[in-house]
Motif scaffolding. Structure first.
Motif, mmCIF file in Angstrom:
data_model
loop_
_atom_site.group_PDB
_atom_site.id
_atom_site.type_symbol
_atom_site.label_atom_id
_atom_site.label_comp_id
_atom_site.label_asym_id
_atom_site.label_seq_id
_atom_site.Cartn_x
_atom_site.Cartn_y
_atom_site.Cartn_z
ATOM 1 N N ALA A 146 15.969 33.452 63.378
ATOM 2 C CA ALA A 146 17.082 33.916 64.209
ATOM 3 C C ALA A 146 17.342 32.948 65.361
ATOM 4 O O ALA A 146 18.492 32.723 65.744
ATOM 5 C CB ALA A 146 16.801 35.318 64.739
ATOM 6 N N VAL A 147 16.287 32.368 65.914
ATOM 7 C CA VAL A 147 16.448 31.371 66.986
ATOM 8 C C VAL A 147 17.257 30.184 66.459
ATOM 9 O O VAL A 147 18.150 29.673 67.135
ATOM 10 C CB VAL A 147 15.074 30.901 67.511
ATOM 11 C CG1 VAL A 147 15.213 29.685 68.408
ATOM 12 C CG2 VAL A 147 14.376 32.025 68.257
ATOM 13 N N MET A 148 16.965 29.773 65.240
ATOM 14 C CA MET A 148 17.658 28.617 64.664
ATOM 15 C C MET A 148 19.164 28.836 64.521
ATOM 16 O O MET A 148 19.942 27.912 64.700
ATOM 17 C CB MET A 148 17.089 28.295 63.276
ATOM 18 C CG MET A 148 15.726 27.719 63.275
ATOM 19 S SD MET A 148 15.278 27.347 61.571
ATOM 20 C CE MET A 148 13.534 27.153 61.712
ATOM 21 N N VAL A 149 19.565 30.045 64.174
ATOM 22 C CA VAL A 149 20.978 30.277 63.863
ATOM 23 C C VAL A 149 21.786 30.813 65.042
ATOM 24 O O VAL A 149 23.002 30.955 64.923
ATOM 25 C CB VAL A 149 21.129 31.219 62.645
ATOM 26 C CG1 VAL A 149 20.503 30.607 61.419
ATOM 27 C CG2 VAL A 149 20.554 32.589 62.929
ATOM 28 N N THR A 150 21.148 31.102 66.173
ATOM 29 C CA THR A 150 21.888 31.653 67.317
ATOM 30 C C THR A 150 22.042 30.653 68.451
ATOM 31 O O THR A 150 22.301 31.036 69.589
ATOM 32 C CB THR A 150 21.189 32.927 67.858
ATOM 33 O OG1 THR A 150 19.853 32.599 68.238
ATOM 34 C CG2 THR A 150 21.194 34.042 66.839
ATOM 35 N N GLY A 151 21.911 29.379 68.161
ATOM 36 C CA GLY A 151 21.955 28.359 69.200
ATOM 37 C C GLY A 151 23.281 28.184 69.896
ATOM 38 O O GLY A 151 23.352 27.584 70.958
ATOM 39 N N ASN A 152 24.361 28.701 69.340
ATOM 40 C CA ASN A 152 25.671 28.527 69.959
ATOM 41 C C ASN A 152 26.085 29.689 70.848
ATOM 42 O O ASN A 152 27.209 29.707 71.345
ATOM 43 C CB ASN A 152 26.732 28.285 68.881
ATOM 44 C CG ASN A 152 26.552 26.925 68.243
ATOM 45 O OD1 ASN A 152 26.092 25.992 68.894
ATOM 46 N ND2 ASN A 152 26.888 26.821 66.977
ATOM 47 N N SER A 153 25.204 30.684 71.026
ATOM 48 C CA SER A 153 25.514 31.811 71.912
ATOM 49 C C SER A 153 24.289 32.134 72.761
ATOM 50 O O SER A 153 23.170 32.216 72.258
ATOM 51 C CB SER A 153 25.946 33.025 71.087
ATOM 52 O OG SER A 153 24.967 33.328 70.127
ATOM 53 N N VAL A 154 24.502 32.309 74.044
ATOM 54 C CA VAL A 154 23.405 32.440 75.007
ATOM 55 C C VAL A 154 22.608 33.723 74.805
ATOM 56 O O VAL A 154 21.391 33.686 74.647
ATOM 57 C CB VAL A 154 23.949 32.381 76.456
ATOM 58 C CG1 VAL A 154 22.834 32.614 77.457
ATOM 59 C CG2 VAL A 154 24.612 31.054 76.712
#
Length: 125
Positions: A82-90
């Motif tokens: 989940a960390v890998m795919v949520t990098g574009n939102s804080v």
């Protein structure tokens, strides 16, 4: 959160990769110690005086720690994806990273505590 900036896909991917590798290594080392492929004279495994005292304490410690490693570090590995795919939102990135780090630390502490206690019980017999 208006002043916070998202880390971006690259940084999130690298952080997630580090976290997933760490959690998978924790699970793998416990499993290998249970199978006898990691022994007390190596640098891996649950290393306390009680766990390294005898082969029986080593086995008891890792067998007792296995469910904890599987659940907590397994959740940490899933959270790291989940960390890998949520990098574009804080917000989602911080939530996923926080969850993953908590699971990783809880997994390590639980393995040490549960493993040491199991080894101590074997020594007292």
């Amino acid at each position: 959160m208006d002043s916070l900036q998202a880390p971006g896909f690259g940084i999130a991917f690298i952080l997630g990769l580090i976290l997933v590798l760490g959690n998978v290594m924790a699970i793998t080392s416990i499993r290998l110690a249970m199978q006898g492929r990691i022994t007390p004279d190596t640098m891996a495994g649950i290393r306390t005086n009680a766990t390294r005292a005898t082969p029986e304490t080593w086995d008891a410690a890792h067998t007792a720690a296995w469910p904890w490693a599987l659940v907590l570090n397994g959740l940490g590995a899933i959270g790291s994806i989940a960390v890998m795919v949520t990098g574009n939102s804080v917000g989602p990135f911080l939530a996923a990273a926080g969850f993953t780090v908590v699971c990783t630390i809880a997994g390590a502490l639980a393995q040490i505590i549960v493993g040491h206690r199991a080894a101590t019980r074997v020594l007292k017999r």
